[in-house]
Design an enzyme around this catalytic site. Structure first.
Site, PDB file in Angstrom:
ATOM      1  N   ASP A 163      48.454  47.560  32.320  1.00  0.00           N
ATOM      2  CA  ASP A 163      48.226  46.285  32.991  1.00  0.00           C
ATOM      3  C   ASP A 163      47.785  46.548  34.434  1.00  0.00           C
ATOM      4  OD1 ASP A 163      48.890  43.205  32.563  1.00  0.00           O
ATOM      5  OD2 ASP A 163      49.454  43.742  34.625  1.00  0.00           O
TER       6      ASP A 163
ATOM      7  N   ASN B  72      42.071  38.341  42.003  1.00  0.00           N
ATOM      8  CA  ASN B  72      41.169  37.233  41.666  1.00  0.00           C
ATOM      9  C   ASN B  72      41.195  36.157  42.742  1.00  0.00           C
ATOM     10  OD1 ASN B  72      39.580  37.611  39.406  1.00  0.00           O
ATOM     11  ND2 ASN B  72      41.160  36.969  37.958  1.00  0.00           N
TER      12      ASN B  72
ATOM     13  N   ASP C 112      35.875  39.835  37.416  1.00  0.00           N
ATOM     14  CA  ASP C 112      35.225  40.296  36.193  1.00  0.00           C
ATOM     15  C   ASP C 112      34.604  41.685  36.389  1.00  0.00           C
ATOM     16  OD1 ASP C 112      35.922  37.963  34.954  1.00  0.00           O
ATOM     17  OD2 ASP C 112      33.945  37.027  35.088  1.00  0.00           O
TER      18      ASP C 112
ATOM     19  N   GLU D 253      44.104  40.936  31.934  1.00  0.00           N
ATOM     20  CA  GLU D 253      43.956  42.210  32.649  1.00  0.00           C
ATOM     21  C   GLU D 253      44.749  43.321  31.972  1.00  0.00           C
ATOM     22  OE1 GLU D 253      47.381  40.024  34.712  1.00  0.00           O
ATOM     23  OE2 GLU D 253      45.515  39.547  33.670  1.00  0.00           O
TER      24      GLU D 253
END
Length: 402
Positions: A273, A281, A290, A317
């Site tokens: 992770d 983000n 992205d 993620e």
């Protein structure tokens, strides 16, 4: 009185002459009738021969159309390209009574390889043979791209380059018929080729027409198969990262679990992770997020050294890696390599206490048992990942209790 005698003699002479000429006339008439009957008989024989030839052509045409229909039906009913091509070369060889029928596939550099073939018992196998002959590419490929059919009745009398003649001699070819296999956009995919090795052969229009129609059908089958393969690949590929998706991960792990259960071998998985990705983000925006996912995905793929190791995007993620034939210690080493690969990216993360993108990782491995399923391995790795996050992130935790 003398006049009457003379008249009587003349009449007698005429009667005698008539009596003689009548048989001759009958003979002449009979001879003429024989001549007429002979001519009529010859005409009938020729008509019968023409009828038999027409009947044979019709039978050949019907057989050809039936063969094409059978292959077309197989194309409609099946997406198994290998089976379709195998059937095609076998049926064509038997139908044309030739020594070899093959499918030749081009590579990007216009060299190529024989991918399928059907051969007579005495013929030399050529399947998987590669053609690297420059003169073949330089002179003939362009012609086939234009859809040209090439029929050679005898390689020793045909107007072909010596290097091409020698290439055909290598496979004992005396006569050959070559038809291009084009796809819907007229892209040259390969060639459908018939070889006659026993002697020269004059190819007729039925031979050429058969191969052309079959090549058209094969072009459809190839395109159809490639589109299906693309759809299948899309169904198991994550659109953003181009890694395997969750569906493919579940499928691959289930298959691997059964195989390792039979062999009683260890299988491992990693769950990884990206640490504090929501903050990343929020700080940079989703487009940059992205891009971060794409770079991390590429790094993970490159760090997976074996082709059997599957790297997948598990969701958001989170990533998952299946490691066949790997115990817990080996899986921990892979996890360490994955963390190092991400560290090498040096992706700045101002909202992380580590200052850059890092990974937390849960590791689990086991030898599958009959009473268990792959879900228990995923659950163990997920619990280990949870512990890694609870321990401050950017670390690896192995599940030892499985």
């Amino acid at each position: 009185m003398a006049y009457l005698y003379l008249l009587g003699d003349a009449q007698n002479s005429m009667v005698k002459q008539q009596a003689i000429s009548e048989p001759n006339d009958r003979i002449v008439a009979l001879e003429q009738k024989v001549t007429d009957l002979t001519a009529a008989n010859q005409q009938l024989r020729q008509a019968l021969t023409d009828l038999q030839q027409a009947h044979q052509r019709l039978r050949s045409q019907l057989s050809r159309e039936r063969l094409i229909d059978e292959i077309a039906q197989q194309i409609r009913q099946s997406l198994q390209l290998d089976a379709i091509l195998n059937t095609a070369v076998t049926e064509v060889r038997e139908f044309l009574d030739v020594d070899r029928v093959l499918v030749y596939r081009f590579r990007p550099d216009w060299s190529g390889i024989i991918t399928f073939e059907s051969i007579a018992p005495e013929a030399t196998p050529t399947r998987y043979s590669a053609f690297e002959e420059p003169c073949f590419r330089q002179r003939y490929v362009e012609q086939y791209q234009a859809g040209r059919v090439r029929a050679i009745a005898d390689i020793y009398t045909a107007d072909i380059q010596e290097c091409y003649r020698q290439l055909l001699e290598t496979y004992q070819v005396r006569a050959n018929l070559v038809v291009p296999i084009l796809q819907g956009d007229n892209t040259l995919w390969g060639l459908l080729i018939a070889h006659h090795c026993r002697a020269p052969r004059q190819w007729d229009e039925f031979d050429t027409s058969l191969l052309q129609q079959l090549a058209t059908q094969l072009g459809v089958a190839i395109r159809q198969s490639e589109l299906y393969a693309q759809l299948q690949q899309q169904a198991i590929t994550d659109a953003l990262t181009q890694l395997a998706n969750r569906r493919r991960f579940d499928q691959y792990l289930a298959e691997g679990w059964q195989q390792h259960q039979r062999r009683q071998a260890a299988i491992a998985i990693l769950l990884l992770d990206i640490d504090f990705f929501k903050r990343y983000n929020d700080h940079y925006g989703h487009p940059q997020g992205d891009e971060c996912l794409r770079q991390v995905s590429q790094a993970l793929s490159q760090a997976a050294k074996r082709t059997v190791d599957l790297v997948a995007r598990y969701g958001g993620e989170e990533f998952a890696i299946v490691l066949p034939d790997t115990d817990l210690a080996g899986a921990h080493e892979v996890a360490t390599a994955m963390q190092a690969a991400i560290a090498d990216l040096q992706l700045e993360h101002p909202e992380s206490p580590f200052g850059q993108i890092t990974l937390s990782c849960g590791v689990a491995a086991c030898v599958p048992q009959t009473q268990d399923s792959s879900h228990c391995l995923v659950k163990a790795a997920d619990q280990a990942l949870y512990q890694a996050k609870a321990s401050g992130r950017n670390c690896i935790v192995s599940a030892h209790s499985l």
